[in-house]
Design an enzyme around this catalytic site. Structure first.
Site, PDB file in Angstrom:
ATOM      1  N   ASP A  20       9.235  -1.860   1.536  1.00  0.00           N
ATOM      2  CA  ASP A  20      10.007  -2.983   2.437  1.00  0.00           C
ATOM      3  C   ASP A  20       8.733  -4.090   2.194  1.00  0.00           C
ATOM      4  O   ASP A  20       7.695  -3.876   2.471  1.00  0.00           O
ATOM      5  CB  ASP A  20       9.881  -2.811   3.998  1.00  0.00           C
ATOM      6  CG  ASP A  20      11.173  -1.863   4.118  1.00  0.00           C
ATOM      7  OD1 ASP A  20      11.856  -1.472   3.448  1.00  0.00           O
ATOM      8  OD2 ASP A  20      11.422  -1.702   5.308  1.00  0.00           O
ATOM      9  N   HIS A  80       7.584   4.567  -1.635  1.00  0.00           N
ATOM     10  CA  HIS A  80       8.613   5.621  -2.530  1.00  0.00           C
ATOM     11  C   HIS A  80       8.651   5.408  -3.903  1.00  0.00           C
ATOM     12  O   HIS A  80       8.064   4.006  -4.394  1.00  0.00           O
ATOM     13  CB  HIS A  80       9.845   5.390  -1.993  1.00  0.00           C
ATOM     14  CG  HIS A  80      10.176   5.580  -0.632  1.00  0.00           C
ATOM     15  ND1 HIS A  80      10.880   6.707   0.019  1.00  0.00           N
ATOM     16  CD2 HIS A  80       9.641   5.036   0.828  1.00  0.00           C
ATOM     17  CE1 HIS A  80      10.795   6.888   1.455  1.00  0.00           C
ATOM     18  NE2 HIS A  80       9.997   5.918   1.835  1.00  0.00           N
ATOM     19  N   SER A  89      -0.568  -3.671   3.433  1.00  0.00           N
ATOM     20  CA  SER A  89      -1.353  -3.927   2.218  1.00  0.00           C
ATOM     21  C   SER A  89      -0.343  -4.472   1.274  1.00  0.00           C
ATOM     22  O   SER A  89       0.782  -4.901   1.530  1.00  0.00           O
ATOM     23  CB  SER A  89      -1.989  -2.591   1.804  1.00  0.00           C
ATOM     24  OG  SER A  89      -2.876  -2.876   0.773  1.00  0.00           O
TER      25      SER A  89
END
Length: 262
Positions: free
Chosen positions: A85, A141, A226
């Protein structure tokens, strides 16, 4: 004021400070801060895998998984999906090994990939800079289906990778600590560059980490906010035409399509 901010940032970019912050975030004492943290950053606690009261520390809450089904992974053939995201803070063609104008600064693939011999594969490829704010889900992911070819840990600083850091600190993406994963997919390689930031105590791979990952499988996670820089090899990727700097993407959302390597 900017020179003063830069000086203060330089002084606070030492790993010692991040380790101390990380140690507190992992302690039981930090559990009391979870509700305030969630409210401050507008985090949807109802999306978390567990009830907010079940997390033993702020770090455990920050690295939370989500309820099943909340991040569907695009299943179209040859799709590259967002690993996180994030807000897109830079994207475009790599020009002769140069990533141009990320918040006014240029980077080289040579620096970003720590002079890896693999850098030649990306000299005219495509890049996306994906910034995770404290609000975001912080698990990373796999953007493709494929095999892990190589992993590299690059020690470095922990400058902020927010708008201020990218604009005013020299080349933070290639000076900060990085964890680089190279993956083989149907059309070539992809480099997933995970960049640490201020108050990030570490970047962790999932354990156990399989050698083969399906698109959307867990790869790693950040302990506090980050950035991920995604690098696609030369002539292997076609980005979605509607994406631009400033676009918000979710993990599993299509970023574009792989095409056969020329």
């Amino acid at each position: 004021m900017k020179p003063l901010f830069r000086l203060l940032t330089e002084l606070s970019s030492r790993k010692t400070i991040s380790r101390l912050t990380g140690a507190f975030a992992k302690s039981k004492a930090s559990k009391a801060l979870i509700p305030r943290f969630a409210k401050t950053y507008g985090i949807r606690v109802e999306d978390a895998e567990k009830h907010i009261s079940e997390y033993a520390s702020l770090n455990e809450f920050f690295t939370r998984r989500l309820k099943s089904g909340l991040r569907p992974v695009d299943t179209a053939q040859s799709t590259v999906v967002s690993p996180v995201d994030a807000l897109i803070t830079g994207m475009g063609r790599i020009e002769s090994g140069q990533i141009l104008n990320v918040k006014g600064q240029d980077y080289t693939i040579e620096e970003l990939l720590n002079r890896s011999p693999r850098m030649v594969s990306y000299e005219h490829g495509f890049y996306l800079v994906l910034y995770l704010s404290p609000t975001d889900y912080h698990r990373i992911h796999s953007p493709v289906t494929g095999d892990i070819l190589e992993k590299e840990h690059v020690p470095g600083k922990v400058y902020p990778v927010n708008d201020f850091g990218l604009r005013h600190m020299p080349r933070v993406l290639s000076r900060n600590e990085r964890l680089i994963t190279y993956m083989q997919h149907e059309s070539g390689e992809v480099a997933v560059v995970k960049v640490a930031a201020m108050n990030v105590s570490s970047i962790q791979y999932v354990d156990p980490l399989p050698n083969h990952l399906e698109r959307g499988d867990e790869l790693a996670y950040f302990e506090f906010g980050s950035t991920v820089v995604l690098l696609l090899e030369t002539n292997t990727f076609e980005c979605r035409s509607d994406l631009a700097v400033g676009s918000k993407v979710r993990m599993g959302e299509a970023l574009g399509k792989l095409r056969p390597k020329a």
